[in-house]
Design a protein around this motif. Sequence first.
Motif, PDB file in Angstrom:
ATOM      1  N   GLN A 117       0.828  -1.196   0.000  1.00 37.98           N
ATOM      2  CA  GLN A 117       0.000   0.000   0.000  1.00 37.98           C
ATOM      3  C   GLN A 117       0.872   1.261   0.000  1.00 37.98           C
ATOM      4  N   ILE A 118       1.914   1.242   0.808  1.00 39.84           N
ATOM      5  CA  ILE A 118       2.826   2.381   0.847  1.00 39.84           C
ATOM      6  C   ILE A 118       3.529   2.555  -0.493  1.00 39.84           C
ATOM      7  N   GLN A 119       3.996   1.452  -1.091  1.00 37.45           N
ATOM      8  CA  GLN A 119       4.640   1.535  -2.392  1.00 37.45           C
ATOM      9  C   GLN A 119       3.692   2.076  -3.459  1.00 37.45           C
ATOM     10  N   ASP A 120       2.448   1.660  -3.429  1.00 43.20           N
ATOM     11  CA  ASP A 120       1.469   2.142  -4.404  1.00 43.20           C
ATOM     12  C   ASP A 120       1.280   3.649  -4.286  1.00 43.20           C
ATOM     13  N   LYS A 121       1.218   4.146  -3.041  1.00 42.97           N
ATOM     14  CA  LYS A 121       1.031   5.587  -2.824  1.00 42.97           C
ATOM     15  C   LYS A 121       2.274   6.375  -3.245  1.00 42.97           C
ATOM     16  N   LEU A 122       3.446   5.783  -3.009  1.00 42.38           N
ATOM     17  CA  LEU A 122       4.686   6.416  -3.451  1.00 42.38           C
ATOM     18  C   LEU A 122       4.744   6.493  -4.978  1.00 42.38           C
ATOM     19  N   ASN A 123       4.427   5.385  -5.625  1.00 39.74           N
ATOM     20  CA  ASN A 123       4.457   5.349  -7.092  1.00 39.74           C
ATOM     21  C   ASN A 123       3.424   6.287  -7.702  1.00 39.74           C
ATOM     22  N   ALA A 124       2.310   6.467  -7.015  1.00 41.47           N
ATOM     23  CA  ALA A 124       1.250   7.351  -7.516  1.00 41.47           C
ATOM     24  C   ALA A 124       1.589   8.821  -7.284  1.00 41.47           C
ATOM     25  N   GLY A 125       2.658   9.094  -6.568  1.00 46.00           N
ATOM     26  CA  GLY A 125       3.042  10.469  -6.299  1.00 46.00           C
ATOM     27  C   GLY A 125       2.234  11.126  -5.198  1.00 46.00           C
ATOM     28  N   GLU A 126       1.466  10.338  -4.449  1.00 47.39           N
ATOM     29  CA  GLU A 126       0.618  10.890  -3.395  1.00 47.39           C
ATOM     30  C   GLU A 126       1.323  10.981  -2.047  1.00 47.39           C
ATOM     31  N   LEU A 127       2.427  10.239  -1.887  1.00 42.95           N
ATOM     32  CA  LEU A 127       3.037  10.091  -0.573  1.00 42.95           C
ATOM     33  C   LEU A 127       4.554  10.238  -0.637  1.00 42.95           C
ATOM     34  N   LYS A 128       5.101  10.851   0.396  1.00 47.58           N
ATOM     35  CA  LYS A 128       6.544  10.872   0.624  1.00 47.58           C
ATOM     36  C   LYS A 128       6.788  10.190   1.959  1.00 47.58           C
ATOM     37  N   VAL A 129       7.795   9.318   2.012  1.00 48.82           N
ATOM     38  CA  VAL A 129       8.122   8.593   3.235  1.00 48.82           C
ATOM     39  C   VAL A 129       9.556   8.892   3.637  1.00 48.82           C
ATOM     40  N   ARG A 130       9.728   9.244   4.894  1.00 43.39           N
ATOM     41  CA  ARG A 130      11.056   9.446   5.475  1.00 43.39           C
ATOM     42  C   ARG A 130      11.359   8.209   6.330  1.00 43.39           C
ATOM     43  N   TYR A 131      12.276   7.385   5.850  1.00 44.26           N
ATOM     44  CA  TYR A 131      12.608   6.130   6.528  1.00 44.26           C
ATOM     45  C   TYR A 131      13.716   6.362   7.561  1.00 44.26           C
ATOM     46  N   HIS A 132      13.423   6.016   8.804  1.00 40.63           N
ATOM     47  CA  HIS A 132      14.400   6.071   9.881  1.00 40.63           C
ATOM     48  C   HIS A 132      14.739   4.633  10.266  1.00 40.63           C
ATOM     49  N   MET A 133      15.923   4.177   9.878  1.00 39.29           N
ATOM     50  CA  MET A 133      16.335   2.817  10.213  1.00 39.29           C
ATOM     51  C   MET A 133      17.078   2.856  11.544  1.00 39.29           C
ATOM     52  N   LEU A 134      16.442   2.372  12.594  1.00 39.42           N
ATOM     53  CA  LEU A 134      16.992   2.482  13.939  1.00 39.42           C
ATOM     54  C   LEU A 134      17.712   1.199  14.365  1.00 39.42           C
ATOM     55  N   PRO A 135      18.964   1.306  14.814  1.00 36.77           N
ATOM     56  CA  PRO A 135      19.680   0.123  15.335  1.00 36.77           C
ATOM     57  C   PRO A 135      19.247  -0.160  16.769  1.00 36.77           C
ATOM     58  N   MET A 136      18.025  -0.597  16.926  1.00 40.29           N
ATOM     59  CA  MET A 136      17.400  -0.731  18.231  1.00 40.29           C
ATOM     60  C   MET A 136      17.717  -2.058  18.899  1.00 40.29           C
ATOM     61  N   LEU A 137      17.805  -3.132  18.112  1.00 39.81           N
ATOM     62  CA  LEU A 137      17.917  -4.480  18.670  1.00 39.81           C
ATOM     63  C   LEU A 137      19.312  -5.069  18.451  1.00 39.81           C
ATOM     64  N   VAL A 138      20.315  -4.246  18.647  1.00 42.39           N
ATOM     65  CA  VAL A 138      21.697  -4.662  18.400  1.00 42.39           C
ATOM     66  C   VAL A 138      22.065  -5.894  19.226  1.00 42.39           C
ATOM     67  N   LYS A 139      21.566  -5.987  20.444  1.00 38.21           N
ATOM     68  CA  LYS A 139      21.921  -7.088  21.339  1.00 38.21           C
ATOM     69  C   LYS A 139      21.158  -8.380  21.040  1.00 38.21           C
ATOM     70  N   LEU A 140      20.135  -8.303  20.194  1.00 38.08           N
ATOM     71  CA  LEU A 140      19.228  -9.437  20.037  1.00 38.08           C
ATOM     72  C   LEU A 140      19.467 -10.251  18.769  1.00 38.08           C
ATOM     73  N   SER A 141      20.728 -10.355  18.366  1.00 36.13           N
ATOM     74  CA  SER A 141      21.104 -11.300  17.310  1.00 36.13           C
ATOM     75  C   SER A 141      22.368 -12.012  17.756  1.00 36.13           C
ATOM     76  N   LYS A 142      22.626 -13.163  17.146  1.00 36.89           N
ATOM     77  CA  LYS A 142      23.809 -13.955  17.497  1.00 36.89           C
ATOM     78  C   LYS A 142      24.607 -14.246  16.233  1.00 36.89           C
ATOM     79  N   PRO A 143      25.776 -13.622  16.059  1.00 35.88           N
ATOM     80  CA  PRO A 143      26.411 -12.657  16.958  1.00 35.88           C
ATOM     81  C   PRO A 143      25.663 -11.327  16.985  1.00 35.88           C
ATOM     82  N   GLU A 144      25.952 -10.523  18.006  1.00 42.63           N
ATOM     83  CA  GLU A 144      25.292  -9.238  18.134  1.00 42.63           C
ATOM     84  C   GLU A 144      25.662  -8.314  16.971  1.00 42.63           C
ATOM     85  N   GLY A 145      24.757  -7.386  16.658  1.00 41.73           N
ATOM     86  CA  GLY A 145      25.105  -6.347  15.703  1.00 41.73           C
ATOM     87  C   GLY A 145      24.323  -6.302  14.413  1.00 41.73           C
TER      88      GLY A 145
END
Length: 266
Positions: A117-145
């Motif tokens: 749905q978001i991609q459709d709105k972006l392609n239609a020129g109706e929407l702009k999205v500001r993506y914030h990729m947060l390194p929130m779960l750094v400790k929750l993978s093995k190995p971490e990071g």
Amino acid sequence: MGGAERNARKRKQDAAAAAKAMAAARGKADRTKMWVGVAAVVVIAAAVFGGIYFTAKTDSATTSTAIPAVKVNPTYPVKRDNAVIVAGKDSAKATVDLYADFLCPGCGGFEENFGKQIQDKLNAGELKVRYHMLPMLVKLSKPEGYSLDSANAAMAIAEADPSKFPDFFASLYAKQPKENGAGYTKDQLIQLGKDVGVTGENFANDIRNGTYNKPLQDAFANVDNDPGFKEAGGFNGTPAVVAGNKVVDYRQSATWLDDIIKQQAG
């Protein structure tokens, strides 16, 4: 003990472990950083206890093979703005800020439910999205990071060839690693970049060297100061959507995105 009880107990244990690790890491910080650390612990615990709202399909086996490339065929411009990736035309009727972590199960579920749905709105020129990729779960993978490695990789892709970011983003959620399991390696992230069509070696070096780690970590440390979260009393975890400087409760209406576009279009 039933399966649900075992799962709940396991998630509580994971949350406690994440909180302990975060507290140790922040122990030598000054008073301001201490409060940031407390907020981060709350964020991690919230993500552990169910991904805020959604449950995503995860597959621990995928991390031993190449990441399947997904093509979403974007027709809109994309650019990197420091630690934010901006997608969509400047003439779009509405703008939303999307906060996500590539390891967060709830973010995977959000993408599964609303990504097209978001991609459709972006392609239609109706929407702009500001993506914030947060390194929130750094400790929750093995190995971490993995949380930070994947966010840095997304920045590297957006810098090298912005048009390939939507494919890279969708690919990482289509076969998302399992929380508390092995994340994709830097080599796998580099190969995915090549598979979605990024050329040259600069992006690969940026992924290997963690070029964007610091701006990403700084953005996460200061996320409570972002417009929208101040009024909401602080950042409460991913996925999160902000529109018009207000946090959007997308759980309450299936038409939340259409409603935002109508409201901002006037």
